[in-house]
Design a protein around this motif. Structure first.
Motif, PDB file in Angstrom:
ATOM      1  N   ILE A  36       0.867  -1.170   0.000  1.00 29.80           N
ATOM      2  CA  ILE A  36       0.000   0.000   0.000  1.00 29.80           C
ATOM      3  C   ILE A  36       0.910   1.228   0.000  1.00 29.80           C
ATOM      4  O   ILE A  36       1.736   1.382   0.900  1.00 29.80           O
ATOM      5  N   PRO A  37       0.808   2.096  -1.003  1.00 24.03           N
ATOM      6  CA  PRO A  37       1.695   3.261  -1.090  1.00 24.03           C
ATOM      7  C   PRO A  37       1.631   4.146   0.156  1.00 24.03           C
ATOM      8  O   PRO A  37       0.608   4.212   0.840  1.00 24.03           O
ATOM      9  N   ASP A  38       2.728   4.818   0.417  1.00 23.97           N
ATOM     10  CA  ASP A  38       2.829   5.823   1.489  1.00 23.97           C
ATOM     11  C   ASP A  38       2.579   5.273   2.883  1.00 23.97           C
ATOM     12  O   ASP A  38       2.084   5.977   3.756  1.00 23.97           O
ATOM     13  N   THR A  39       2.919   4.011   3.126  1.00 26.51           N
ATOM     14  CA  THR A  39       2.748   3.442   4.465  1.00 26.51           C
ATOM     15  C   THR A  39       4.057   3.297   5.225  1.00 26.51           C
ATOM     16  O   THR A  39       4.051   3.248   6.446  1.00 26.51           O
ATOM     17  N   ILE A  40       5.183   3.245   4.520  1.00 27.85           N
ATOM     18  CA  ILE A  40       6.483   3.039   5.163  1.00 27.85           C
ATOM     19  C   ILE A  40       7.058   4.371   5.628  1.00 27.85           C
ATOM     20  O   ILE A  40       7.123   5.331   4.872  1.00 27.85           O
ATOM     21  N   ALA A  41       7.494   4.405   6.894  1.00 28.59           N
ATOM     22  CA  ALA A  41       8.167   5.582   7.441  1.00 28.59           C
ATOM     23  C   ALA A  41       9.673   5.489   7.219  1.00 28.59           C
ATOM     24  O   ALA A  41      10.323   6.468   6.849  1.00 28.59           O
ATOM     25  N   SER A  42      10.246   4.294   7.443  1.00 29.63           N
ATOM     26  CA  SER A  42      11.680   4.115   7.250  1.00 29.63           C
ATOM     27  C   SER A  42      12.005   2.636   7.137  1.00 29.63           C
ATOM     28  O   SER A  42      11.216   1.781   7.526  1.00 29.63           O
ATOM     29  N   VAL A  43      13.189   2.373   6.600  1.00 27.78           N
ATOM     30  CA  VAL A  43      13.696   1.010   6.489  1.00 27.78           C
ATOM     31  C   VAL A  43      15.123   1.029   7.017  1.00 27.78           C
ATOM     32  O   VAL A  43      15.936   1.852   6.609  1.00 27.78           O
ATOM     33  N   ARG A  44      15.405   0.121   7.940  1.00 31.44           N
ATOM     34  CA  ARG A  44      16.762  -0.041   8.478  1.00 31.44           C
ATOM     35  C   ARG A  44      17.355  -1.277   7.827  1.00 31.44           C
ATOM     36  O   ARG A  44      16.739  -2.338   7.822  1.00 31.44           O
ATOM     37  N   VAL A  45      18.562  -1.130   7.250  1.00 29.33           N
ATOM     38  CA  VAL A  45      19.217  -2.218   6.537  1.00 29.33           C
ATOM     39  C   VAL A  45      20.554  -2.500   7.224  1.00 29.33           C
ATOM     40  O   VAL A  45      21.383  -1.602   7.368  1.00 29.33           O
ATOM     41  N   GLY A  46      20.735  -3.736   7.652  1.00 26.46           N
ATOM     42  CA  GLY A  46      21.991  -4.161   8.268  1.00 26.46           C
ATOM     43  C   GLY A  46      22.776  -5.015   7.296  1.00 26.46           C
ATOM     44  O   GLY A  46      22.382  -6.142   6.985  1.00 26.46           O
ATOM     45  N   LEU A  47      23.871  -4.460   6.794  1.00 29.04           N
ATOM     46  CA  LEU A  47      24.713  -5.158   5.826  1.00 29.04           C
ATOM     47  C   LEU A  47      25.809  -5.952   6.545  1.00 29.04           C
ATOM     48  O   LEU A  47      25.955  -5.876   7.765  1.00 29.04           O
ATOM     49  N   HIS A  48      26.595  -6.666   5.777  1.00 33.92           N
ATOM     50  CA  HIS A  48      27.759  -7.378   6.308  1.00 33.92           C
ATOM     51  C   HIS A  48      28.689  -6.355   6.963  1.00 33.92           C
ATOM     52  O   HIS A  48      28.816  -5.227   6.471  1.00 33.92           O
ATOM     53  N   PRO A  49      29.351  -6.707   8.063  1.00 33.27           N
ATOM     54  CA  PRO A  49      30.197  -5.728   8.773  1.00 33.27           C
ATOM     55  C   PRO A  49      31.376  -5.192   7.970  1.00 33.27           C
ATOM     56  O   PRO A  49      31.975  -4.182   8.358  1.00 33.27           O
ATOM     57  N   THR A  50      31.699  -5.790   6.832  1.00 31.68           N
ATOM     58  CA  THR A  50      32.788  -5.262   6.010  1.00 31.68           C
ATOM     59  C   THR A  50      32.366  -4.033   5.213  1.00 31.68           C
ATOM     60  O   THR A  50      33.215  -3.342   4.653  1.00 31.68           O
ATOM     61  N   PRO A  86      11.302   7.317   0.320  1.00 33.68           N
ATOM     62  CA  PRO A  86      11.357   6.488  -0.885  1.00 33.68           C
ATOM     63  C   PRO A  86      12.308   7.098  -1.907  1.00 33.68           C
ATOM     64  O   PRO A  86      12.483   8.309  -1.910  1.00 33.68           O
ATOM     65  N   PRO A  87      12.901   6.305  -2.760  1.00 34.83           N
ATOM     66  CA  PRO A  87      12.774   4.852  -2.792  1.00 34.83           C
ATOM     67  C   PRO A  87      13.574   4.221  -1.657  1.00 34.83           C
ATOM     68  O   PRO A  87      14.674   4.687  -1.335  1.00 34.83           O
ATOM     69  N   PHE A  88      13.025   3.184  -1.056  1.00 39.97           N
ATOM     70  CA  PHE A  88      13.704   2.477   0.031  1.00 39.97           C
ATOM     71  C   PHE A  88      14.594   1.415  -0.590  1.00 39.97           C
ATOM     72  O   PHE A  88      14.222   0.251  -0.717  1.00 39.97           O
ATOM     73  N   ALA A  89      15.773   1.843  -1.024  1.00 41.39           N
ATOM     74  CA  ALA A  89      16.685   0.962  -1.747  1.00 41.39           C
ATOM     75  C   ALA A  89      18.119   1.337  -1.439  1.00 41.39           C
ATOM     76  O   ALA A  89      18.422   2.499  -1.135  1.00 41.39           O
ATOM     77  N   VAL A  90      18.985   0.343  -1.528  1.00 40.64           N
ATOM     78  CA  VAL A  90      20.414   0.570  -1.347  1.00 40.64           C
ATOM     79  C   VAL A  90      21.150  -0.229  -2.426  1.00 40.64           C
ATOM     80  O   VAL A  90      20.800  -1.370  -2.703  1.00 40.64           O
ATOM     81  N   THR A  91      22.130   0.425  -3.067  1.00 47.52           N
ATOM     82  CA  THR A  91      22.941  -0.225  -4.094  1.00 47.52           C
ATOM     83  C   THR A  91      24.386  -0.248  -3.621  1.00 47.52           C
ATOM     84  O   THR A  91      24.913   0.771  -3.156  1.00 47.52           O
ATOM     85  N   ARG A  92      24.998  -1.404  -3.726  1.00 47.38           N
ATOM     86  CA  ARG A  92      26.381  -1.569  -3.300  1.00 47.38           C
ATOM     87  C   ARG A  92      27.099  -2.487  -4.284  1.00 47.38           C
ATOM     88  O   ARG A  92      26.487  -3.149  -5.109  1.00 47.38           O
ATOM     89  N   SER A 135       7.511  -5.999  -0.072  1.00 47.67           N
ATOM     90  CA  SER A 135       8.303  -6.882  -0.897  1.00 47.67           C
ATOM     91  C   SER A 135       9.760  -6.475  -0.772  1.00 47.67           C
ATOM     92  O   SER A 135      10.111  -5.322  -0.996  1.00 47.67           O
ATOM     93  N   VAL A 136      10.617  -7.418  -0.385  1.00 52.56           N
ATOM     94  CA  VAL A 136      12.048  -7.183  -0.262  1.00 52.56           C
ATOM     95  C   VAL A 136      12.721  -7.961  -1.384  1.00 52.56           C
ATOM     96  O   VAL A 136      12.466  -9.152  -1.545  1.00 52.56           O
ATOM     97  N   SER A 137      13.542  -7.282  -2.169  1.00 49.08           N
ATOM     98  CA  SER A 137      14.172  -7.979  -3.289  1.00 49.08           C
ATOM     99  C   SER A 137      15.582  -7.471  -3.533  1.00 49.08           C
ATOM    100  O   SER A 137      15.931  -6.358  -3.165  1.00 49.08           O
ATOM    101  N   THR A 138      16.384  -8.344  -4.146  1.00 43.34           N
ATOM    102  CA  THR A 138      17.704  -7.942  -4.613  1.00 43.34           C
ATOM    103  C   THR A 138      17.752  -8.165  -6.111  1.00 43.34           C
ATOM    104  O   THR A 138      17.205  -9.132  -6.629  1.00 43.34           O
ATOM    105  N   SER A 139      18.377  -7.230  -6.803  1.00 45.18           N
ATOM    106  CA  SER A 139      18.463  -7.304  -8.256  1.00 45.18           C
ATOM    107  C   SER A 139      19.633  -6.478  -8.746  1.00 45.18           C
ATOM    108  O   SER A 139      20.301  -5.810  -7.971  1.00 45.18           O
TER     109      SER A 139
END
Length: 127
Positions: free
Chosen positions: A23-37, A48-54, A122-126
């Motif tokens: 449902i659009p406009d429902t997310i306040a924030s997303v916390r992402v825990g990556l590998h410690p390196t 938004p967009p709630f995305a991270v590219t590495r 929906s959580v995805s990697t691409s």
């Protein structure tokens, strides 16, 4: 799915992890825990967009916490998403419910509240 970065080491990939609400406009924030390196290893995505590219070479589990707008009453979603470099990437649908949600019906319907008692992300990697 992840994009091969070229060069002599075929392990390096550019990847994106994204979170999309059902449902659009429902997310306040997303916390992402990556590998410690990775630096920083913990990211707070507040709009938004709630995305991270590495760029990286190994797969690992990513900790994902989805926080919904407080006035909506949904509980946070805490999930672990495994990064994937395979064709098509990886995706999962995770669901949150409203705290104390009761089944919809005429006895508890609120005219000012037409939102469902649950929402998913929906959580995805691409690539």
């Amino acid at each position: 799915n992840a994009e091969y970065m070229g060069g002599s080491d075929e392990r390096w990939r550019r990847w994106t992890l994204s979170v999309e609400p059902s449902i659009p406009d429902t997310i306040a924030s997303v916390r992402v825990g990556l590998h410690p390196t990775f630096s920083p290893a913990v990211l707070e995505l507040n709009e938004p967009p709630f995305a991270v590219t590495r760029t990286g070479w190994g797969v690992f589990d990513v900790d994902v916490t989805v926080r919904f707008r407080p006035e909506l009453g949904f509980e946070d979603i805490v999930a672990v998403h495994t990064l994937s470099f395979k064709a098509g990437g990886a995706s999962a649908v995770i669901e949150a419910t409203r705290a104390g949600a009761a089944p919809a019906g005429p006895s508890n319907a609120d005219a000012s509240d037409d939102m469902s008692s649950s929402v998913s992300a929906s959580v995805s990697t691409s690539s």
